[in-house]
Design a protein around this motif. Sequence first.
Motif, PDB file in Angstrom:
ATOM      1  N   LEU A  94       0.869  -1.182   0.000  1.00 52.51           N
ATOM      2  CA  LEU A  94       0.000   0.000   0.000  1.00 52.51           C
ATOM      3  C   LEU A  94       0.902   1.228   0.000  1.00 52.51           C
ATOM      4  CD1 LEU A  94      -2.990   0.866   0.134  1.00 52.51           C
ATOM      5  CD2 LEU A  94      -2.711   1.110   2.604  1.00 52.51           C
ATOM      6  N   LEU A  95       0.833   2.007  -1.095  1.00 48.56           N
ATOM      7  CA  LEU A  95       1.677   3.188  -1.270  1.00 48.56           C
ATOM      8  C   LEU A  95       0.867   4.458  -1.055  1.00 48.56           C
ATOM      9  CD1 LEU A  95       3.679   2.204  -4.487  1.00 48.56           C
ATOM     10  CD2 LEU A  95       4.477   2.093  -2.127  1.00 48.56           C
ATOM     11  N   GLU A  96       1.509   5.448  -0.464  1.00 50.51           N
ATOM     12  CA  GLU A  96       0.873   6.747  -0.264  1.00 50.51           C
ATOM     13  C   GLU A  96       1.840   7.836  -0.727  1.00 50.51           C
ATOM     14  OE1 GLU A  96      -1.597   9.125   3.196  1.00 50.51           O
ATOM     15  OE2 GLU A  96       0.086   7.860   3.781  1.00 50.51           O
ATOM     16  N   ASP A 125      -1.695  -2.362 -10.609  1.00 47.80           N
ATOM     17  CA  ASP A 125      -1.785  -1.151  -9.790  1.00 47.80           C
ATOM     18  C   ASP A 125      -3.256  -0.779  -9.630  1.00 47.80           C
ATOM     19  OD1 ASP A 125      -1.396   1.269  -8.500  1.00 47.80           O
ATOM     20  OD2 ASP A 125      -1.065   2.364 -10.375  1.00 47.80           O
ATOM     21  N   ILE A 126      -3.710  -0.749  -8.375  1.00 49.74           N
ATOM     22  CA  ILE A 126      -5.092  -0.392  -8.076  1.00 49.74           C
ATOM     23  C   ILE A 126      -5.069   0.988  -7.424  1.00 49.74           C
ATOM     24  CG2 ILE A 126      -7.229  -1.088  -6.957  1.00 49.74           C
ATOM     25  CD1 ILE A 126      -6.243  -3.118  -8.975  1.00 49.74           C
ATOM     26  N   ALA A 127      -5.623   1.971  -8.101  1.00 44.08           N
ATOM     27  CA  ALA A 127      -5.647   3.331  -7.562  1.00 44.08           C
ATOM     28  C   ALA A 127      -6.845   3.474  -6.632  1.00 44.08           C
ATOM     29  CB  ALA A 127      -5.709   4.348  -8.689  1.00 44.08           C
ATOM     30  N   VAL A 128      -6.584   3.678  -5.345  1.00 46.93           N
ATOM     31  CA  VAL A 128      -7.665   3.902  -4.380  1.00 46.93           C
ATOM     32  C   VAL A 128      -8.096   5.362  -4.458  1.00 46.93           C
ATOM     33  CG1 VAL A 128      -8.392   3.554  -2.010  1.00 46.93           C
ATOM     34  CG2 VAL A 128      -6.505   2.209  -2.927  1.00 46.93           C
ATOM     35  N   THR A 129      -7.116   6.236  -4.299  1.00 44.04           N
ATOM     36  CA  THR A 129      -7.299   7.669  -4.552  1.00 44.04           C
ATOM     37  C   THR A 129      -6.096   8.116  -5.374  1.00 44.04           C
ATOM     38  OG1 THR A 129      -6.083   8.395  -2.576  1.00 44.04           O
ATOM     39  CG2 THR A 129      -8.445   7.923  -2.307  1.00 44.04           C
ATOM     40  N   ALA A 130      -6.041   9.402  -5.670  1.00 41.72           N
ATOM     41  CA  ALA A 130      -4.906   9.897  -6.454  1.00 41.72           C
ATOM     42  C   ALA A 130      -3.595   9.715  -5.706  1.00 41.72           C
ATOM     43  CB  ALA A 130      -5.116  11.372  -6.811  1.00 41.72           C
ATOM     44  N   ASP A 131      -3.647   9.694  -4.369  1.00 46.83           N
ATOM     45  CA  ASP A 131      -2.422   9.628  -3.580  1.00 46.83           C
ATOM     46  C   ASP A 131      -2.238   8.295  -2.860  1.00 46.83           C
ATOM     47  OD1 ASP A 131      -1.786  12.234  -4.278  1.00 46.83           O
ATOM     48  OD2 ASP A 131      -2.930  13.082  -2.603  1.00 46.83           O
ATOM     49  N   VAL A 132      -3.142   7.369  -3.018  1.00 45.54           N
ATOM     50  CA  VAL A 132      -3.038   6.059  -2.371  1.00 45.54           C
ATOM     51  C   VAL A 132      -3.262   4.979  -3.420  1.00 45.54           C
ATOM     52  CG1 VAL A 132      -3.927   4.528  -0.588  1.00 45.54           C
ATOM     53  CG2 VAL A 132      -3.847   6.987  -0.162  1.00 45.54           C
ATOM     54  N   HIS A 133      -2.271   4.069  -3.576  1.00 45.84           N
ATOM     55  CA  HIS A 133      -2.358   2.997  -4.559  1.00 45.84           C
ATOM     56  C   HIS A 133      -2.051   1.661  -3.885  1.00 45.84           C
ATOM     57  CE1 HIS A 133      -2.184   5.216  -8.606  1.00 45.84           C
ATOM     58  NE2 HIS A 133      -2.431   6.128  -7.669  1.00 45.84           N
TER      59      HIS A 133
END
Length: 842
Positions: A531-533, A559-567
Amino acid sequence: MTTENRPRRGELRIYLGAAPGVGKTFAMLGEARRRLDRGTDVVIGLVETHGREKTAALLDGLEVVPRRHAEHRDRAFEEMDVDAVLARAPEVAVVDELAHTNVPGSRNAKRWQDVEELLEAGIDVLSTVNVQHLQSLNDVVERITGVTQQETVPDEVVRRAEQLELVDITPEALRRRLAHGNVYPAERIDAALGNYFRPGNLTALRELALLWVADQVDVALQRYRAEQRITDTWEARERVVVSVTGGPESETLIRRASRIATRAGAELQVVHILRGDGLAGPGPAAIARCRTVAEEVGATFHTVVGDDVPTALLDFARGVNATQLVIGTSRRSRVARLFDEGIGASVVRRSGPIDVHMVTHAEAGGRLRARLAASPLGFSRLVAGWVLSLLLPVLVTVVGYTVPAGLDFATDVIAYVLATVVVALVGGLGPALAAAVLGAGLLNFFFTPPLYTLTVHTPQNLVTLIAMVVVAVLVALVVDQAARRATQAARARTEAALLASYAKTVLTHANPIERLLAKVRENFALTSVTLLEKRDGSWHRVATVGEHPCADPDEADADIAVTADVHLTLRGRALRAADRRVLEAVAGQALLALRQQRTAAAAARAERKAEATELRTTLLSAVGHDLRTPLTSIKASIGSLRAPDLRLSEEDTAELMEAIELSADRLAGLIDNLLDSSRLATGAVKPHLRPVGYDEVVAHALSTVDGSAAVRVAVDDQLPSVLADPGLLERVVANVLDNALRHGGAPVSARASTHSGQVELRIVDHGKGLRKGAADSAFAPFQRLGGDRDTTPGVGLGLSVAKGFTEAMGGTIRAEDTPGGGLTIVVSLPAFSVELEEEGVR
């Protein structure tokens, strides 16, 4: 300092033993001498020979760095001089007893922290540790030997060692070595042989050491196999995998596999293959039951997603380096196995070096699936459809042609249409078209004039033949549509099961993010899940599991984009669209868990801040009066003594001086309690335990307490000593006595007795005692036993400090009602014995 200029980290080599005396220090010094002979710069940072002549002889010729001298509580100690070793900068430093606790006031609390400094400076270190000092095994060793180890070292410190060598010796040989005086002095031999060094104890400790080292070797082997991308099974250690479907036979399989693993001394893992297409998926309750049974037999439970069950099962087994695989015999009938060999046969054929156990059960063989028609088309149905597409039209032709009375044309047409419909229901579109074409040809050849030719004579016959083909297509389309809908429903069921499992993880685990990512990695057979932020323009790993985690979304296989800043980034394989739908939901849950975790952390910080504010308010309120009162008394007395116009007699002067002294003592006691409370809160209290008698402690404590003449002491000097810190214990007794005298009034009694290996000191008063249900709060800080209306001096820290000191020494303190009224404080500490003395052995 740049990476290029930074000194390399030194290498740590640890000699691990099961018990004192197995020869760890001897082996370590032997290695030091071998390195010295090879020209390596070796120094002795610190080695404890414990009076063993053969060990001391190995020190001859080795450079010894002088030890640092330290004093604590009027006692002299010697510790390793870390600064001197760092200044000497050898290639190798020998540092004995990694778990040793340094004297209070040293730069580090533990010797392993000293060793970390040497390693960071690029110095290689040889060290020793016993298995009883490993933090994770501390409670196990206590249950085996009855001795609580005061000195421990975190397992991670030992695991990080580049080399770990087990120094092993049989219990019989160690006891002989002990009896010959090679371990302890003569006066300690008999006690040691009869207590800590009993054969059973040594055998259990030896097994603990062997198993712990085996686990570390297994971790190293798994790491090596992963780095070298080795998938073949290496039979270095027995590991049993049992595959369960969630059906009624699953519990039988798990228990049977448990017996196989127990006989082989192997680790057991239970795996459930959750088919990606959702076929034959069990209910959540069935899987939960399998998980419960697995936990009961000490196995781990795993869920893996795979479209091809045999392939997924064998991939998992090879991934964990399994040597044995347990599966149940097929529940398919013999007829069904003619068209499809089944999972068991496929696994056996492709298992390679993995031994496969086929376990029979009550559900095995011949059971037809009740909902076969509702299931999607599979290989067996296609084969059956093609076979029927040939047999049924031929059978209708034979029956129609051989009936003596003969059938009319309409009956023949209906019979062929019926055969086509049956084939469409079983095999779908392809076999149905074949049956329709074959049936139309046979009908035209045998029953449509002109007979025995394929010529279509009338338009009605052509319409009949076309109608048969249309019926076949329509029925087959309906069957295919139903199969697709069933597959979609089953896939949705699979996704729901996964999502329910992930939701349960988020709701029930203390650290849900990493556990959630671990389940995703396991379910989808991935290498890593991260989980990247994005913060300050760069990506940061919030949580990660697996090897080679992604540092940027561009590095990921998915790559699953949760929000623009969290993947949510995944490595290991490309994912299908259906898998991405599940992972998008997982990513949302991970983000929710992250926000909840941060909210909880913020709430905890706010709560701590509120508690600190409340504590400060309580402290100021509590100490305000007690600080002002003695200060006012001191100031007034000094003012009277200094007044030039006030002539005082010697008696008045002495009385004023006594008042100043008493007020100063009260201030000193208040400050001592405040400082002690602060030390307890920060964990700075480090007791030094030794045998001490309650009789001498009570006598010393009485000398520091006002009104001690009102205390009746009944402590027999023949009682066993307790293992305690004399200074701390004296403070405990003094605080309790002072509390009893101030709140209970005279008379106060101090009595002692033994009970179940404990020596209990009872301080008894006959005052008002505590209100009902207030016993637990009596030891809380800033609690006055007399309540808010209590006018006696003190801030309510005496019993709180007494509780903290007692528990720091391994004892307990509790409040009881005195029969007839009053309060009894019971201080209980372990009676000193040889077993407790053995805690100090290394």
